[in-house]
Design an enzyme around this catalytic site. Structure first.
Site, PDB file in Angstrom:
ATOM      1  N   GLU A   1       7.041   3.564   4.555  1.00 53.48           N
ATOM      2  CA  GLU A   1       7.324   4.696   5.437  1.00 53.48           C
ATOM      3  C   GLU A   1       8.790   5.123   5.450  1.00 53.48           C
ATOM      4  OE1 GLU A   1       7.666   0.968   8.165  1.00 53.48           O
ATOM      5  OE2 GLU A   1       6.458   1.611   6.462  1.00 53.48           O
TER       6      GLU A   1
ATOM      7  N   HIS B   1      -1.198   6.339   8.510  1.00 56.53           N
ATOM      8  CA  HIS B   1      -0.415   5.171   8.939  1.00 56.53           C
ATOM      9  C   HIS B   1       1.070   5.367   8.640  1.00 56.53           C
ATOM     10  CE1 HIS B   1       0.093   0.783   9.704  1.00 56.53           C
ATOM     11  NE2 HIS B   1       1.093   0.930   8.840  1.00 56.53           N
ATOM     12  N   GLU B   2       1.381   5.736   7.400  1.00 61.90           N
ATOM     13  CA  GLU B   2       2.798   5.877   7.036  1.00 61.90           C
ATOM     14  C   GLU B   2       3.448   7.040   7.771  1.00 61.90           C
ATOM     15  OE1 GLU B   2       3.933   3.362   5.494  1.00 61.90           O
ATOM     16  OE2 GLU B   2       1.928   2.615   5.039  1.00 61.90           O
TER      17      GLU B   2
ATOM     18  N   GLU C   1       3.879  -2.531  13.266  1.00 66.23           N
ATOM     19  CA  GLU C   1       2.666  -2.516  12.454  1.00 66.23           C
ATOM     20  C   GLU C   1       1.389  -2.567  13.294  1.00 66.23           C
ATOM     21  OE1 GLU C   1       2.716  -1.534   9.620  1.00 66.23           O
ATOM     22  OE2 GLU C   1       4.735  -1.980   8.881  1.00 66.23           O
TER      23      GLU C   1
ATOM     24  N   GLY D   1       0.821  -1.198   0.000  1.00 66.91           N
ATOM     25  CA  GLY D   1       0.000   0.000   0.000  1.00 66.91           C
ATOM     26  C   GLY D   1       0.855   1.248   0.000  1.00 66.91           C
ATOM     27  N   ALA D   2       1.884   1.243   0.837  1.00 66.05           N
ATOM     28  CA  ALA D   2       2.799   2.381   0.927  1.00 66.05           C
ATOM     29  C   ALA D   2       3.981   1.958   1.781  1.00 66.05           C
ATOM     30  CB  ALA D   2       2.103   3.599   1.534  1.00 66.05           C
TER      31      ALA D   2
END
Length: 868
Positions: free
Chosen positions: A268, A301-302, A324, A265-266
């Site tokens: 960080e 989230h990131e 996570e 999804g991405a």
């Protein structure tokens, strides 16, 4: 690819510190699609008590040279191959320079350094940095990075890496260089680079301490107009983390890059977050309300990982949920703050039940912290993420809000700049709260979903709840111990009024129980013996709840529950009970109609309560799945409820008609959600006027939310206009890769009788891209629904199609291939015919030459379950 005898399991118990620590890393990367040159100079310091050898990780590397303290080390004087490099008899402190050659153009795995639409991108979590150079590619080795990038200025005018920009200059021959410095020590999985001819938008945010942070988003130039909401999400996340956790951003700039080809999804990466473009790009015309919700959540989230993952990181990959699970809980809090807390909780639990509970029931079941793995990429799972977040939520509940935040403040202060374990976090929680958490640690150690059986027994002047834990065994874990389970309870009277009850001398509307034994009873006094219990309020633990409730009691709960989650749960239990009945009771129809009478109070919550349990959910509730019966009962229920409540549904739909189609506030999206739910149920009536209404909805839609709702309904219809509407959508949006993903998904996930043939045609379509994960998932994740004539067609063709693509994709992208293989792993509940057909495809994959460790792990565990 490895031969099977080369694939080894990695054990948590085998963890050892490295012999050397990397302190500073100087990277010089000369970018070229065919011949990228990486010069990596690392300052290594000996770890006392260990030997003087260094074992470095690599992956598909070509080694050019090695220098130790500036002296050339001939390549024939030490062992190396494409995946490792070993050096012996090293000094306590030395500088190691390694030069490697890469070919990013040929890297289709989307790990390490790769090309997407002519630009360079990197993905290093979990073990992608070893595709750049030989290095201690493990999370406990944290070093300061300085990165110089060199490339053709015309082709790659934008060049980015972690941290702050120190220098940019032109070079001879039309090239240029940039130098970036990240002052915060980090593991190699957080390294990132991007280079290309990208569009750029910038904004700024002022922190609570008055520092101005530059915000930068880089995307393909034609997508620059779709970045506005991502900027909004970044600012909201920064503000919320300061207000809630007291955490301020630490660098001078925060950069986000969107890429179409991305496995996750991405990511960080410190200061340079790289996102799957579907979680950055949005406008009302091209993105649904759900897309906007996801962007807010995933951007949050990131960003939150900057502290829970980057500044405080993990000692080894077994501790993955340390970053996570905690960060998912934080992003759930964030999204709830910016929307409806009740709705967010329901959506989070639905996701847990739809994805994590089946994972616990399947061959890939594992604890929140696994004890062993073959391929760590297979453990970026719902168990690690969503169940891990539920474990943090239970800590929040047990410790209380004040103590939780006190503990988290100390957590980020004490462990800043360190790589730690789950035990380190729990020890700090014990210290901050003054309570022992030995039993609570079992949530990290035991796999499976606990089942909580509750029996009501009358006692003088009250009720006793007898509670029994059932902990299902798995092939890897048996004789499990009772877990500590926070369990909120309240009671309703038969007159639909909330009751106060006396538990251990405390009178309250709600009580927090701590279940700690396999069997125990809890007494509640000063309430009538026929009081209706409201159990597991706000879903305080990730468990399956079993308690006999009558239809009348559930109807009372639906009308009178003060806990929104349990109100929703009552609607689901009633719907589940009605599915399979030949006729609907009048009381249930009246209750359903009553939900439609107030479209303004909480439209999103109302929409969720109207939505029927899906065939996937229904299949998960039974030991043996009769997929044909489940699907037919589901369709029959929808048709009955649509016919019996048609006027009410139509009135609600029309009442919600006067909406600003471009308004993106939470109230507007909630009203659209309810209106589209009404339309979906109306269509189930199969009435001519209802189908006409769906087509009108499609043609009049002025946002993607309404368009996709109608498109999904139309895709399942046996209607003469179906193909023309699908063609109309495609012609309008064929230039937009993310929108066309929705077109693929609508057809692959339909309940049309010919869906199998439709999917076969989609896989031959010119826009089906086997190398783009979003496109793969848009087809296969949608296709793998519990539809008896699609993925689960009795011929086995659906299973064979998935196996074909597992084998094909495994050659280039094992991460994606293993996720597809997982679709075949949950055969256990199906009839013998389908079990045999799925097993046959798993065996076909297993017997097909060398497999990646990713696919091998999924397939071998799935087949091992047959023997066990």
């Amino acid at each position: 690819m490895k031969n099977r005898d080369e694939i080894k399991s990695i054990q948590l118990s085998d963890y050892r510190q490295p012999s050397y620590w990397a302190k500073k890393v100087f990277l010089t990367i000369e970018l070229d699609p065919d011949h990228t040159r990486v010069r990596c100079l690392v300052d290594y310091v000996h770890n006392p008590g260990h030997d003087h050898s260094l074992h470095l990780n690599g992956k598909d590397l070509r080694l050019s040279s090695v220098l130790i303290n500036g002296q050339n080390k001939p390549l024939d004087t030490f062992f190396y191959d494409s995946e490792q490099l070993n050096l012996d008899n090293l000094p306590d402190h030395f500088a190691l320079e390694i030069v490697t050659q890469l070919c990013p153009k040929n890297n289709a795995s989307l790990e390490g350094l790769y090309l997407s639409h002519g630009a360079f991108f990197s993905q290093c979590e979990s073990q992608g940095f070893r595709r750049f150079t030989y290095y201690l590619d493990r999370p406990d080795v944290m070093a300061e990075f300085e990165t110089t990038l060199i490339a053709d200025k015309t082709k790659y005018p934008v060049m980015l890496s972690n941290g702050n920009l120190l220098e940019a200059k032109d070079l001879p021959g039309g090239k240029h260089s940039v130098r970036w410095h990240d002052p915060f020590p980090k593991p190699s999985y957080l390294f990132a680079l991007v280079a290309g001819d990208l569009g750029h938008r910038e904004d700024s945010y002022v922190t609570g301490s008055g520092r101005k942070i530059g915000l930068h988003i880089y995307v393909e130039k034609e997508n620059l107009a779709k970045c506005s909401f991502a900027f909004t999400a970044i600012k909201k996340a920064m503000q919320w983390d300061e207000d809630t956790y007291g955490l301020e951003y630490d660098l001078g700039r925060f950069m986000v890059v969107a890429v179409n080809d991305f496995n996750m999804g991405a990511m960080e990466n410190k200061g340079l977050n790289i996102f799957n473009s579907k979680y950055v790009l949005a406008s009302p015309e091209t993105a649904t309300d759900k897309d906007f919700e996801n962007i807010l959540s995933i951007v949050g989230h990131e960003y939150f990982h900057n502290w829970s993952g980057n500044r405080v990181t993990l000692r080894d990959w077994f501790q993955l949920s340390l970053k996570e699970g905690l960060t998912v809980f934080r992003d759930q809090q964030f999204s709830a703050h910016h929307g409806s807390e009740a709705v967010k909780r329901i959506l989070d639990v639905r996701r847990l039940r739809d994805h994590q509970f089946p994972e616990d029931d399947g061959p890939m079941t594992h604890p929140v912290r696994p004890e062993a793995y073959i391929e760590i990429n297979n453990f970026y799972t719902s168990t690690v993420y969503e169940k891990g977040a539920e474990v943090i939520r239970m800590l929040y509940t047990l410790l209380g809000k004040h103590t939780y935040y006190k503990a988290m403040t100390e957590y980020f202060r004490r462990f800043d700049g360190q790589a730690i374990t789950i035990e380190d976090m729990l020890d700090l929680m014990e210290e901050s709260s003054g309570r022992k958490l030995d039993q609570f640690k079992l949530w990290y150690q035991q796999s499976g979903t606990p089942i909580i059986h509750v029996t009501r027994n009358p006692i003088p002047n009250g009720i006793s709840l007898h509670i029994r834990q059932e902990l299902p065994d798995s092939a890897s874990q048996q004789n499990k111990k009772a877990q500590l389970i926070p369990f909120k309870v309240a009671f309703l009277g038969t007159d639909r009024k909330p009751l106060h009850s006396n538990h251990k001398g405390t009178m309250s509307h709600e009580h927090l129980l701590e279940i700690s034994r396999m069997e125990e009873s809890f007494d509640f006094k000063d309430i009538p013996s026929n009081a209706i219990p409201s159990l597991l309020r706000r879903f305080t633990a990730p468990v399956r709840l079993k308690c006999e409730m009558t239809e009348k009691e559930n109807l009372i709960a639906l009308a009178a529950e003060t806990d929104s989650f349990n109100k929703y749960e009552a609607a689901q239990l009633l719907g589940e009970e009605m599915i399979g009945k030949s006729a609907m009771p009048a009381d249930y129809i009246e209750a359903f109609r009553s939900l439609l009478r107030d479209t303004e109070k909480d439209p999103y919550l109302t929409s969720l309560m109207l939505q029927t349990p899906t065939p996937e959910y229904l299949a998960a509730q039974v030991e043996s799945v009769n997929i044909e019966k489940i699907f037919q009962d589901y369709k029959h229920y929808l048709k009955q409820i649509a016919e019996l409540c048609y006027p009410d549904l139509l009135l609600a739909y029309k009442t919600l008609e006067n909406l600003d189609p471009k308004a993106m506030d939470s109230r507007s999206s909630a009203r659209r959600e309810l209106r589209n739910t009404c339309l979906t149920i109306l269509a189930a009536s199969e009435k001519t006027e209802a189908i006409k209404l769906v087509k009108t909805h499609y043609h009049n839609a002025q946002n993607m939310t309404d368009t996709v709702c109608a498109l999904n309904i139309i895709s399942s219809l046996e209607d003469t206009d179906r193909d023309s509407i699908l063609s109309d959508f495609y012609k309008k949006w064929e230039h937009d890769i993310l929108v066309i993903d929705k077109w693929f998904a609508a057809q692959a996930g339909s309940t049309h009788p010919d869906v199998l043939q439709h999917v076969q045609a989609l896989l031959k379509h010119r826009d089906f891209d086997m190398y783009n994960p979003n496109r793969i998932y848009s087809v296969f994740r949608s296709f793998a629904r519990n539809v008896p004539f699609g993925f689960h067609h009795p011929s086995g063709t659906g299973y064979s199609i998935v196996a074909d693509y597992v084998i094909e994709i495994d050659r280039s992208n094992p991460q994606v291939a293993s996720k597809l293989a997982n679709l075949l792993s949950r055969y256990q509940k199906f009839d013998k015919l389908r079990q045999d057909l799925m097993i046959a495809q798993l065996k076909r994959i297993s017997e097909h030459g060398p497999l990646s460790s990713d696919v091998y792990e999924v397939v071998s565990k799935s087949l091992k379950e047959i023997k066990s």
